[in-house]
Design a protein around this motif. Structure first.
Motif, PDB file in Angstrom:
ATOM      1  N   LYS A  11       0.845  -1.206   0.000  1.00  0.00           N
ATOM      2  CA  LYS A  11       0.000   0.000   0.000  1.00  0.00           C
ATOM      3  C   LYS A  11       0.879   1.254   0.000  1.00  0.00           C
ATOM      4  CE  LYS A  11      -3.651   2.586   0.558  1.00  0.00           C
ATOM      5  NZ  LYS A  11      -3.866   3.427  -0.605  1.00  0.00           N
ATOM      6  N   ILE A  12       1.917   1.240   0.818  1.00  0.00           N
ATOM      7  CA  ILE A  12       2.841   2.380   0.871  1.00  0.00           C
ATOM      8  C   ILE A  12       3.512   2.553  -0.487  1.00  0.00           C
ATOM      9  CG2 ILE A  12       5.012   3.199   1.876  1.00  0.00           C
ATOM     10  CD1 ILE A  12       4.049   1.855   4.522  1.00  0.00           C
ATOM     11  N   GLN A  13       3.943   1.446  -1.088  1.00  0.00           N
ATOM     12  CA  GLN A  13       4.584   1.489  -2.394  1.00  0.00           C
ATOM     13  C   GLN A  13       3.612   2.037  -3.450  1.00  0.00           C
ATOM     14  OE1 GLN A  13       7.771   1.244  -1.448  1.00  0.00           O
ATOM     15  NE2 GLN A  13       8.311  -0.153  -3.067  1.00  0.00           N
ATOM     16  N   GLN A  14       2.360   1.623  -3.372  1.00  0.00           N
ATOM     17  CA  GLN A  14       1.364   2.113  -4.321  1.00  0.00           C
ATOM     18  C   GLN A  14       1.172   3.619  -4.186  1.00  0.00           C
ATOM     19  OE1 GLN A  14      -1.959  -0.432  -3.292  1.00  0.00           O
ATOM     20  NE2 GLN A  14      -1.690  -1.660  -5.143  1.00  0.00           N
ATOM     21  N   ASP A  15       1.140   4.108  -2.946  1.00  0.00           N
ATOM     22  CA  ASP A  15       0.998   5.548  -2.724  1.00  0.00           C
ATOM     23  C   ASP A  15       2.192   6.296  -3.314  1.00  0.00           C
ATOM     24  OD1 ASP A  15      -1.384   5.076  -1.418  1.00  0.00           O
ATOM     25  OD2 ASP A  15      -0.537   5.277   0.604  1.00  0.00           O
ATOM     26  N   ARG A  16       3.377   5.777  -3.062  1.00  0.00           N
ATOM     27  CA  ARG A  16       4.576   6.410  -3.612  1.00  0.00           C
ATOM     28  C   ARG A  16       4.560   6.364  -5.140  1.00  0.00           C
ATOM     29  NH1 ARG A  16       9.150   3.779   0.386  1.00  0.00           N
ATOM     30  NH2 ARG A  16       8.630   5.010   2.221  1.00  0.00           N
ATOM     31  N   GLU A  17       4.141   5.231  -5.660  1.00  0.00           N
ATOM     32  CA  GLU A  17       4.077   5.069  -7.123  1.00  0.00           C
ATOM     33  C   GLU A  17       3.110   6.083  -7.729  1.00  0.00           C
ATOM     34  OE1 GLU A  17       2.642   1.746 -10.373  1.00  0.00           O
ATOM     35  OE2 GLU A  17       3.098   1.078  -8.342  1.00  0.00           O
ATOM     36  N   GLU A  18       1.962   6.266  -7.103  1.00  0.00           N
ATOM     37  CA  GLU A  18       0.980   7.225  -7.612  1.00  0.00           C
ATOM     38  C   GLU A  18       1.536   8.649  -7.580  1.00  0.00           C
ATOM     39  OE1 GLU A  18      -2.554   6.547  -5.304  1.00  0.00           O
ATOM     40  OE2 GLU A  18      -2.896   4.581  -6.208  1.00  0.00           O
ATOM     41  N   LYS A  19       2.271   8.987  -6.512  1.00  0.00           N
ATOM     42  CA  LYS A  19       2.875  10.318  -6.429  1.00  0.00           C
ATOM     43  C   LYS A  19       3.920  10.502  -7.519  1.00  0.00           C
ATOM     44  CE  LYS A  19       2.066  10.999  -1.511  1.00  0.00           C
ATOM     45  NZ  LYS A  19       2.672  11.028  -0.179  1.00  0.00           N
ATOM     46  N   GLN A  21       4.031   8.948 -10.336  1.00  0.00           N
ATOM     47  CA  GLN A  21       3.327   9.023 -11.612  1.00  0.00           C
ATOM     48  C   GLN A  21       2.778  10.435 -11.829  1.00  0.00           C
ATOM     49  OE1 GLN A  21      -0.242   6.637 -11.975  1.00  0.00           O
ATOM     50  NE2 GLN A  21      -0.142   6.648 -14.193  1.00  0.00           N
ATOM     51  N   ALA A  22       2.231  11.032 -10.774  1.00  0.00           N
ATOM     52  CA  ALA A  22       1.709  12.398 -10.883  1.00  0.00           C
ATOM     53  C   ALA A  22       2.842  13.375 -11.213  1.00  0.00           C
ATOM     54  CB  ALA A  22       1.013  12.804  -9.586  1.00  0.00           C
ATOM     55  N   HIS A  23       3.999  13.186 -10.586  1.00  0.00           N
ATOM     56  CA  HIS A  23       5.155  14.041 -10.889  1.00  0.00           C
ATOM     57  C   HIS A  23       5.578  13.864 -12.348  1.00  0.00           C
ATOM     58  CE1 HIS A  23       5.645  15.471  -6.863  1.00  0.00           C
ATOM     59  NE2 HIS A  23       5.970  14.296  -6.359  1.00  0.00           N
ATOM     60  N   PHE A  24       5.548  12.630 -12.827  1.00  0.00           N
ATOM     61  CA  PHE A  24       5.905  12.377 -14.222  1.00  0.00           C
ATOM     62  C   PHE A  24       4.919  13.063 -15.160  1.00  0.00           C
ATOM     63  CE2 PHE A  24       4.924   9.548 -17.908  1.00  0.00           C
ATOM     64  CZ  PHE A  24       5.988   9.946 -18.697  1.00  0.00           C
ATOM     65  N   VAL A  25       3.639  12.953 -14.869  1.00  0.00           N
ATOM     66  CA  VAL A  25       2.622  13.575 -15.722  1.00  0.00           C
ATOM     67  C   VAL A  25       2.825  15.091 -15.770  1.00  0.00           C
ATOM     68  CG1 VAL A  25       0.139  14.055 -15.908  1.00  0.00           C
ATOM     69  CG2 VAL A  25       0.924  11.720 -15.476  1.00  0.00           C
ATOM     70  N   LYS A  26       3.092  15.701 -14.620  1.00  0.00           N
ATOM     71  CA  LYS A  26       3.331  17.153 -14.587  1.00  0.00           C
ATOM     72  C   LYS A  26       4.576  17.513 -15.391  1.00  0.00           C
ATOM     73  CE  LYS A  26       1.077  18.142 -10.195  1.00  0.00           C
ATOM     74  NZ  LYS A  26       1.259  18.556  -8.796  1.00  0.00           N
ATOM     75  N   ALA A  27       5.625  16.728 -15.225  1.00  0.00           N
ATOM     76  CA  ALA A  27       6.869  16.993 -15.963  1.00  0.00           C
ATOM     77  C   ALA A  27       6.646  16.828 -17.459  1.00  0.00           C
ATOM     78  CB  ALA A  27       7.977  16.060 -15.479  1.00  0.00           C
ATOM     79  N   GLN A  28       5.859  15.841 -17.838  1.00  0.00           N
ATOM     80  CA  GLN A  28       5.549  15.613 -19.254  1.00  0.00           C
ATOM     81  C   GLN A  28       4.746  16.790 -19.812  1.00  0.00           C
ATOM     82  OE1 GLN A  28       6.857  13.105 -20.861  1.00  0.00           O
ATOM     83  NE2 GLN A  28       5.862  13.375 -22.806  1.00  0.00           N
ATOM     84  N   GLN A  29       3.807  17.287 -19.040  1.00  0.00           N
ATOM     85  CA  GLN A  29       3.020  18.448 -19.476  1.00  0.00           C
ATOM     86  C   GLN A  29       3.914  19.682 -19.618  1.00  0.00           C
ATOM     87  OE1 GLN A  29       0.047  18.571 -16.397  1.00  0.00           O
ATOM     88  NE2 GLN A  29      -1.349  17.208 -17.495  1.00  0.00           N
ATOM     89  N   PHE A  30       4.824  19.882 -18.657  1.00  0.00           N
ATOM     90  CA  PHE A  30       5.743  21.009 -18.722  1.00  0.00           C
ATOM     91  C   PHE A  30       6.627  20.899 -19.961  1.00  0.00           C
ATOM     92  CE2 PHE A  30       9.708  23.206 -17.607  1.00  0.00           C
ATOM     93  CZ  PHE A  30       9.207  24.456 -17.315  1.00  0.00           C
ATOM     94  N   TYR A  31       7.081  19.695 -20.258  1.00  0.00           N
ATOM     95  CA  TYR A  31       7.895  19.445 -21.455  1.00  0.00           C
ATOM     96  C   TYR A  31       7.109  19.792 -22.717  1.00  0.00           C
ATOM     97  CZ  TYR A  31      10.078  16.638 -25.159  1.00  0.00           C
ATOM     98  OH  TYR A  31      10.626  16.206 -26.337  1.00  0.00           O
ATOM     99  N   GLN A  32       5.863  19.363 -22.783  1.00  0.00           N
ATOM    100  CA  GLN A  32       5.035  19.653 -23.955  1.00  0.00           C
ATOM    101  C   GLN A  32       4.787  21.156 -24.100  1.00  0.00           C
ATOM    102  OE1 GLN A  32       1.659  17.113 -23.223  1.00  0.00           O
ATOM    103  NE2 GLN A  32       2.658  15.316 -24.127  1.00  0.00           N
ATOM    104  N   GLN A  33       4.576  21.835 -22.980  1.00  0.00           N
ATOM    105  CA  GLN A  33       4.391  23.288 -23.026  1.00  0.00           C
ATOM    106  C   GLN A  33       5.663  23.979 -23.516  1.00  0.00           C
ATOM    107  OE1 GLN A  33       3.223  24.173 -19.011  1.00  0.00           O
ATOM    108  NE2 GLN A  33       1.081  23.611 -19.350  1.00  0.00           N
ATOM    109  N   ALA A  34       6.810  23.514 -23.043  1.00  0.00           N
ATOM    110  CA  ALA A  34       8.085  24.092 -23.478  1.00  0.00           C
ATOM    111  C   ALA A  34       8.288  23.872 -24.973  1.00  0.00           C
ATOM    112  CB  ALA A  34       9.238  23.475 -22.678  1.00  0.00           C
TER     113      ALA A  34
END
Length: 151
Positions: A11-19, A21-34
């Motif tokens: 469960k702890i690993q899943q929570d970390r994984e979700e966080k 993943q969210a960081h990756f999605v934000k970074a991917q969006q920032f990359y696309q905006q750039a």
């Protein structure tokens, strides 16, 4: 009890994984905006040159030509700077993706460990049930033999 601990850890690993993943999605969006900003600058530079060429066909004064060259130079600097920002954003997105995938791999390994532990526990239970059934059958057989001898 061990499975409960592993379940909590998963469960702890899943929570970390979700966080992650969210960081990756934000970074991917920032990359696309750039990338979009970079492309916008490059398109603007092209359009500006085309417009200036059309105006220049009628003739340019030296002051206008110097302003044109200066502005193109500034656009080139901005494009180079944005290109570096795109590369940095891409590297950050890739790093976050790798972190997310590594955490996903850890979680899956834990889940596999729990599955194997569950399977081993089930196998032990089945073996114990088989031993109990064999013991019961053996006792029944011995009782019948004893009963037949008494008769």
């Amino acid at each position: 009890m061990i499975n409960h601990r592993f379940t909590m850890l998963i469960k702890i690993q899943q929570d970390r994984e979700e966080k992650l993943q969210a960081h990756f999605v934000k970074a991917q969006q920032f990359y696309q905006q750039a990338q979009m900003k970079y492309q916008g600058l490059a398109n603007y530079r092209t359009e500006y040159i085309q417009q200036s060429q059309q105006q220049g066909s009628a003739g340019l004064q030296s002051r206008q030509y110097n302003q044109f060259v200066s502005f193109i130079g500034k656009l080139d600097q901005a494009i180079q700077q944005q290109g570096r920002a795109v590369q940095q954003a891409k590297a950050a997105a890739e790093q976050r993706k790798q972190s997310w995938l590594a955490m996903q791999k850890k979680r899956k390994a834990l889940e596999l460990l729990v599955q194997r532990n569950d399977a081993a526990e089930l196998q032990k239970q089945l073996q114990q049930e088989q031993r109990n059934a064999d013991e019961y059958a053996s006792q029944q057989f011995m009782r019948r033999l004893a009963a037949e001898r008494l008769q």
